[in-house]
Write an enzyme that holds these catalytic residues in place. Structure first.
Site, PDB file in Angstrom:
ATOM      1  N   HIS A   1      92.230  63.420 -39.049  1.00  0.00           N
ATOM      2  CA  HIS A   1      91.562  63.292 -37.744  1.00  0.00           C
ATOM      3  C   HIS A   1      92.562  62.994 -36.632  1.00  0.00           C
ATOM      4  O   HIS A   1      93.643  62.466 -36.867  1.00  0.00           O
ATOM      5  CB  HIS A   1      90.409  62.279 -37.801  1.00  0.00           C
TER       6      HIS A   1
ATOM      7  N   GLU B   1      86.646  63.670 -36.473  1.00  0.00           N
ATOM      8  CA  GLU B   1      86.709  63.718 -37.934  1.00  0.00           C
ATOM      9  C   GLU B   1      86.624  65.177 -38.409  1.00  0.00           C
ATOM     10  O   GLU B   1      86.270  66.072 -37.618  1.00  0.00           O
ATOM     11  CB  GLU B   1      85.546  62.912 -38.527  1.00  0.00           C
TER      12      GLU B   1
HETATM   13  P1  PGA Z   1      96.678  54.268 -37.955  1.00  0.00           P
HETATM   14  O1  PGA Z   1      95.505  55.216 -37.480  1.00  0.00           O
HETATM   15  O2  PGA Z   1      97.752  54.382 -36.910  1.00  0.00           O
HETATM   16  O3  PGA Z   1      96.064  52.895 -37.968  1.00  0.00           O
HETATM   17  O4  PGA Z   1      97.114  54.740 -39.291  1.00  0.00           O
HETATM   18  C1  PGA Z   1      95.813  56.493 -37.026  1.00  0.00           C
HETATM   19  C2  PGA Z   1      94.561  57.279 -36.827  1.00  0.00           C
HETATM   20  O5  PGA Z   1      93.582  57.026 -37.544  1.00  0.00           O
HETATM   21  O6  PGA Z   1      94.559  58.164 -35.965  1.00  0.00           O
END
Ligand code: PGA
Length: 251
Positions: free
Chosen positions: A142, A147
């Site tokens: 995503h 999503e």
């Molecule tokens: P994260 O999330 O940096 O906490 O891994 C990234 C995202 O879900 O876009």
């Protein structure tokens, strides 16, 4: 028309963060009224720390910079510690000389989320569009909270979070709190209108998503693959996040 994003594989997460901060700082120095699109999550934390340091040392100013965050949870008051409003204040806005009117997040508490999404799009347009969009990537590919299955032409709107996203972000919430199941996010179409995009990926958990983004089909099943429709995308990865790109079997 499709493009190959520019890929830099760097030694580790610190190198990714300092390179990203250097790109953002140089962009602001070149255009002090720049419009930035900003990401939340764990990956950009060290980027914001680096930018705060530059401002504290008098090397960089956010006076005149406009910022639009990618997304916000639905129903969380701005002051909730896990809201992205709180995150952005804690990590950046409270520590830099940005004007109060110049930073924005989607309003996840609006009664009319469709109107809030349309208003957010209008505010981005009014600012002249996003010059530089910072992104992370989810383990499921995503971008923002778009999503798998999100249409490439989607705009800022209410979305349901994937179960894996809710699980991945659960630790941001105080014990006993039920994490939100919905959010307001810039759409993939909104993101693709940024003039330049900088995506960061660190850690082995992101390796499959990075490979799917770079080498898999350009398909809504992998939202980040839409970035190959944009002519100015830079991807900064550490070695672990790049580990499935070699073409070898990736476990
Ligand atoms: P994260 O999330 O940096 O906490 O891994 C990234 C995202 O879900 O876009």
């Amino acid at each position: 028309m499709t493009y190959q994003p520019e890929l830099s594989v760097l030694k580790d997460g610190n190198a990714v963060a300092s390179t990203a901060a250097r790109v953002i700082a140089a962009h602001i120095e070149d255009s002090p009224a720049a419009v930035l699109g900003l990401a939340t999550g764990r990956t950009p934390l060290a980027v914001y720390a680096d930018l705060r340091g530059r401002v504290a040392r008098g090397e960089l100013s956010f006076d005149g910079v406009r910022c639009f965050s990618l997304d916000e949870y639905q129903g969380l008051p701005p002051g909730h510690p896990a809201s992205y409003h709180s995150y952005m204040c804690r990590e950046l806005f409270d520590h830099v000389d940005i004007r109060q009117d110049d930073w924005h997040l989607p309003d996840g508490t609006a009664d009319d989320l469709a109107a809030a999404g349309a208003g957010y799009e209008a505010a981005i347009r009014h600012a002249g569009g996003v010059d530089l969009q910072l992104l992370g990537i989810g383990e499921n590919g995503h971008i923002g909270f778009n999503e798998p299955g999100a249409p490439f032409e989607s705009r800022t709107r209410e979305v349901a979070l994937a179960a894996s996203t809710i699980r991945a972000n659960a630790s941001e919430f105080p014990p006993g709190d039920t994490p939100p199941t919905h959010a307001l996010t810039m759409g993939i179409g909104t993101i693709l209108e940024a003039r330049r995009i900088l995506l960061l990926a660190t850690g082995s958990r992101k390796a499959k998503a990075v490979a799917a983004m770079m080498t898999g089909p350009i398909d809504p099943a992998v939202p980040a693959s839409a970035l190959r429709l944009h002519p100015a995308v830079t991807i900064l990865c550490d070695a672990e996040a790049a580990s499935c790109l070699s073409g070898d079997e990736c476990g």
